[in-house]
Design an enzyme around this catalytic site. Structure first.
Site, PDB file in Angstrom:
ATOM      1  N   ARG A 149       0.907  -1.150   0.121  1.00 13.37           N
ATOM      2  CA  ARG A 149      -0.027   0.122   0.106  1.00 13.37           C
ATOM      3  C   ARG A 149       0.796   1.286   0.135  1.00 13.37           C
ATOM      4  O   ARG A 149       1.862   1.392   0.590  1.00 13.37           O
ATOM      5  CB  ARG A 149      -0.863  -0.097   1.346  1.00 13.37           C
ATOM      6  CG  ARG A 149      -1.731   1.548   1.588  1.00 13.37           C
ATOM      7  CD  ARG A 149      -2.703   1.502   0.537  1.00 13.37           C
ATOM      8  NE  ARG A 149      -3.451   2.705   0.733  1.00 13.37           N
ATOM      9  CZ  ARG A 149      -4.454   2.925   1.435  1.00 13.37           C
ATOM     10  NH1 ARG A 149      -4.833   1.842   2.383  1.00 13.37           N
ATOM     11  NH2 ARG A 149      -5.111   3.948   1.810  1.00 13.37           N
ATOM     12  N   ARG A 158      -5.510   1.632  -4.495  1.00 12.75           N
ATOM     13  CA  ARG A 158      -5.055   0.806  -3.185  1.00 12.75           C
ATOM     14  C   ARG A 158      -4.750  -0.796  -3.581  1.00 12.75           C
ATOM     15  O   ARG A 158      -5.693  -1.248  -4.221  1.00 12.75           O
ATOM     16  CB  ARG A 158      -5.833   1.101  -2.194  1.00 12.75           C
ATOM     17  CG  ARG A 158      -6.129   2.494  -1.613  1.00 12.75           C
ATOM     18  CD  ARG A 158      -7.310   2.757  -0.964  1.00 12.75           C
ATOM     19  NE  ARG A 158      -7.733   4.206  -0.953  1.00 12.75           N
ATOM     20  CZ  ARG A 158      -8.688   4.722  -0.433  1.00 12.75           C
ATOM     21  NH1 ARG A 158      -9.598   4.047   0.153  1.00 12.75           N
ATOM     22  NH2 ARG A 158      -8.815   6.112  -0.433  1.00 12.75           N
ATOM     23  N   ASP A 161      -6.659  -2.002   1.535  1.00 15.10           N
ATOM     24  CA  ASP A 161      -7.315  -0.943   2.315  1.00 15.10           C
ATOM     25  C   ASP A 161      -8.069  -1.866   3.261  1.00 15.10           C
ATOM     26  O   ASP A 161      -8.909  -2.365   3.095  1.00 15.10           O
ATOM     27  CB  ASP A 161      -8.157  -0.159   1.479  1.00 15.10           C
ATOM     28  CG  ASP A 161      -8.617   1.366   2.096  1.00 15.10           C
ATOM     29  OD1 ASP A 161      -8.098   1.593   3.155  1.00 15.10           O
ATOM     30  OD2 ASP A 161      -9.715   1.708   1.797  1.00 15.10           O
ATOM     31  N   ASP A 163     -10.150  -1.092   6.856  1.00 19.10           N
ATOM     32  CA  ASP A 163     -10.768   0.066   7.644  1.00 19.10           C
ATOM     33  C   ASP A 163     -11.293  -0.620   8.680  1.00 19.10           C
ATOM     34  O   ASP A 163     -11.903  -1.671   8.820  1.00 19.10           O
ATOM     35  CB  ASP A 163     -11.830   0.876   6.837  1.00 19.10           C
ATOM     36  CG  ASP A 163     -11.346   1.862   6.118  1.00 19.10           C
ATOM     37  OD1 ASP A 163     -10.336   2.162   6.095  1.00 19.10           O
ATOM     38  OD2 ASP A 163     -11.867   2.122   4.932  1.00 19.10           O
TER      39      ASP A 163
END
Length: 219
Positions: A149, A158, A161, A163
């Site tokens: 990344r 990306r 990713d 989250d």
């Protein structure tokens, strides 16, 4: 005693007692055996005592000696083999210290939202983790770096990713972490896979608000 009963040589006969002394064992006879030993053949060596068996116990599985909380992680990628990257990320999250993946959503395809580049492949995983929220975030960011990344500019494409959506009942608002994730209810590519594995975490009204965002289930 009369004179007729006495021995002619004038000596008195030896006295005898009521208790007879035990005669010593004859040579070549059987030896006394220890208690619990099996009897061998007469005149032969004593049989050996069978070895005592150790008590058996059932094997015990691994024991968690640390508290865990439920957390949810959104996974996305839109560079390279995005599907393979998302699946690899699921496995990598489950391999983190004191962390176990308990549920995995299907894979979904969506157009970029607040990002650039090709379509994204998305998913959500539920975990039980003994890491606190900040420790878990650092571990996820390390996985992003290991996957290549880069952040050359805001909203860049990306390779991976990750989250952190929720971590137990944590409510956090710091420069590096906000929980629950502030934009999770605005994104169909988060809400649909999350609703698949944890429907109680996604209000129907939130799903209704993102119906205009195209998200297709692919695997």
């Amino acid at each position: 005693m009369s004179t007729s009963d006495q021995p002619k040589d004038g000596k008195k006969p030896p006295r005898t007692t009521d208790k007879a002394k035990a005669a010593p064992p004859r040579a070549g006879g059987a030896r006394p055996q220890p208690p619990g030993a099996r009897k061998g053949p007469p005149g032969g060596p004593p049989a050996r005592r069978a070895p005592a068996r150790a008590p058996t116990s059932r094997p015990r599985g691994p024991r968690e000696d640390y508290p865990t909380v439920q957390a949810f992680v959104a996974i996305g990628a839109n560079l390279g083999d995005a599907e393979a990257s998302v699946k690899a990320a699921m496995a990598a999250i489950g391999a983190l210290q004191r962390t176990t993946v308990t549920a995995r959503s299907s894979l979904y395809r969506s157009e970029p939202v607040d990002a650039e580049g090709p379509d994204f492949v998305n998913a959500v995983v539920a975990v039980r983790t003994g890491l606190d929220a900040e420790q878990f975030l650092v571990a996820l960011q390390r996985l992003e770096t290991q996957a290549g990344r880069e952040r050359p500019f805001p909203n860049a494409p990306r390779t991976l990713d990750l989250d952190l959506l929720m971590h137990g009942n944590s409510v956090i608002d710091t420069p590096t972490l906000t929980l629950p994730h502030p934009r999770m209810r605005e994104r169909a590519f988060v809400l649909k896979p999350l609703a698949e594995i944890a429907p109680d975490k996604v209000p129907r009204a939130a799903l209704a608000r993102v119906t205009g965002q195209v998200v297709k289930r692919i695997v």
